[in-house]
Enzyme design. Structure first.
Site, PDB file in Angstrom:
ATOM      1  N   GLU A   1     -11.204  -0.824  -2.953  1.00  0.00           N
ATOM      2  CA  GLU A   1     -10.299  -0.072  -1.984  1.00  0.00           C
ATOM      3  C   GLU A   1      -9.232   0.816  -2.310  1.00  0.00           C
ATOM      4  O   GLU A   1      -9.347   0.594  -3.757  1.00  0.00           O
ATOM      5  CB  GLU A   1      -9.874  -0.983  -0.923  1.00  0.00           C
ATOM      6  CG  GLU A   1      -8.650  -2.223  -1.513  1.00  0.00           C
ATOM      7  CD  GLU A   1      -8.448  -3.357  -0.652  1.00  0.00           C
ATOM      8  OE1 GLU A   1      -9.240  -3.385   0.234  1.00  0.00           O
ATOM      9  OE2 GLU A   1      -7.563  -4.395  -1.004  1.00  0.00           O
TER      10      GLU A   1
ATOM     11  N   ASP B   1       0.742  -1.448   0.115  1.00  0.00           N
ATOM     12  CA  ASP B   1       0.077   0.037   0.184  1.00  0.00           C
ATOM     13  C   ASP B   1       1.091   1.111   0.095  1.00  0.00           C
ATOM     14  O   ASP B   1       0.684   2.005   0.708  1.00  0.00           O
ATOM     15  CB  ASP B   1      -0.867   0.214   1.344  1.00  0.00           C
ATOM     16  CG  ASP B   1      -1.643  -1.162   1.599  1.00  0.00           C
ATOM     17  OD1 ASP B   1      -1.710  -2.048   0.582  1.00  0.00           O
ATOM     18  OD2 ASP B   1      -1.744  -1.567   2.696  1.00  0.00           O
TER      19      ASP B   1
HETATM   20  O1  FUB Z   1      -2.403  -3.843   3.786  1.00  0.00           O
HETATM   21  C1  FUB Z   1      -3.555  -3.919   4.310  1.00  0.00           C
HETATM   22  C2  FUB Z   1      -4.704  -3.810   3.378  1.00  0.00           C
HETATM   23  O2  FUB Z   1      -4.319  -4.493   2.006  1.00  0.00           O
HETATM   24  C3  FUB Z   1      -5.036  -2.430   2.846  1.00  0.00           C
HETATM   25  O3  FUB Z   1      -5.601  -1.515   3.384  1.00  0.00           O
HETATM   26  C4  FUB Z   1      -5.720  -3.039   1.546  1.00  0.00           C
HETATM   27  O4  FUB Z   1      -6.137  -1.898   0.624  1.00  0.00           O
HETATM   28  C5  FUB Z   1      -4.956  -4.122   1.006  1.00  0.00           C
HETATM   29  O5  FUB Z   1      -3.979  -3.403   0.116  1.00  0.00           O
END
Ligand code: FUB
Length: 327
Positions: A209, A39
């Site tokens: 997301e 991320d």
């Molecule tokens: O790294 C945790 C979670 O994994 C993130 O917040 C999501 O978007 C995914 O990439």
């Protein structure tokens, strides 16, 4: 002949044999630094590039953030532990997906914590503040900024966007829903839009997301991640609109796995080189040797636009990018 062969082999590996007879890296390589990091939020402060990633481990071990800086995109310096949960009393686990903004001489690091599953649990999106990009960051509010589900959006994966008029917005959300909200000038609260709405849904088709927004040639580019982050088909798609509130109609996939390079390429950020129409995409992906969901590494590749302003599909590489010093 032998010398020529060695020189071309070194160049293919992104290395250069200098007169001083030392080996000098000529490309970043991918990943750009060692370790499981996901991320990535990439940005520029002064003459330095910075990357703030999630420390990719089991949720209970995700209790700190490291940061990385570079003057040329090739060599990266690690800054250990810029923020950890001992400085955020309400954050217990799953500290995720930083977003960073410099404003009024301070650095504001937005993050998700605790992976809340309902409105009764403590957690959500918080903010930490520091005087320098490398921290140390401390909790800014003493509580989360957003700690409930609005329009079905899990309060994680925030992106902080500065509009043309200088107004800051928070664009965020997991569980397939994306909200935009207006930030108070000092980032201490979310304030209502003119019609009284606090959290406006801008969820495009396919959204899961990891939202990102930027302006190019006056138009709003909205990007997001699709698929499941633990799987191979995690990817990034995008839309373009003339207005911050959309509508954002999905145009296509920008970033995805390549069977010859890596799987699960997604959750990215974008850097524009100041004064140039040159862009980089900084993202995570899973090495071909790995299947563990958390085994994610941070990578960089070029992001190129066509003549009409559409983003060309990114070619993910093992070489990464060449040097780009900031003026
Ligand atoms: O790294 C945790 C979670 O994994 C993130 O917040 C999501 O978007 C995914 O990439």
């Amino acid at each position: 002949m032998k010398r020529l062969l060695i020189l071309s082999l070194l160049s293919a590996l992104g290395l250069q044999y200098t007169q001083a007879q030392t080996l000098k890296k000529t490309t970043s390589g991918n990943p750009i630094f060692e370790g499981w990091y996901a991320d990535p939020e990439a940005t520029i402060f002064g003459k330095q590039y910075w990357v703030y990633p999630t420390y990719s481990d089991k949720y209970n071990k995700q209790v700190h953030f490291d940061a990385f800086s570079s003057s040329d995109l090739i060599t990266w310096k690690k800054h250990d532990n810029v923020l950890d949960s001992s400085n955020v009393k309400w954050a217990k686990r799953a500290m995720w997906a930083p977003a960073i903004v410099a404003k009024g001489g301070k650095y504001y690091l937005f993050f998700g914590a605790n992976d809340i599953q309902n409105d009764q649990t403590v957690g959500g999106i918080g903010i930490a503040v520091a005087d320098k990009p490398e921290g140390p960051f401390k909790d800014y509010l003493g509580k989360p900024l957003i700690d409930k589900f609005y329009n079905g959006a899990q309060p994680i994966d925030q992106f902080v966007f500065k509009d043309k008029d200088g107004q800051y917005y928070i664009i965020y959300g997991g569980w397939g829903h994306c909200n935009i909200a207006k930030l108070k000038d000092d980032f201490t609260a979310v304030v209502p839009f003119a019609d009284g709405t606090m959290f406006r849904s801008i969820t495009p088709e396919g959204y899961v997301e990891g939202p990102v927004m930027f302006i190019r040639n006056g138009r709003y580019y909205f990007m997001w991640s699709e698929g499941g982050w633990t799987g191979p088909d995690y990817r990034v798609a995008y839309a373009i609109a003339d207005n911050l509130n959309g509508p954002f109609k999905r145009i296509g996939t920008v970033l995805k796995q390549d069977a010859a390079v890596a799987t699960g390429a997604g959750h990215h950020s974008v850097i524009k080189v100041p004064g140039k129409d040159e862009y980089y995409i900084v993202y995570h992906r899973r090495p071909l040797t790995e299947t563990d969901g958390n085994h994610r590494v941070t990578c960089i590749d070029k992001m190129i636009f066509d003549a009409k302003g559409f983003i060309k599909p990114v070619k993910i590489t093992n070489t990464g990018v060449t040097a780009q010093k900031l003026k």
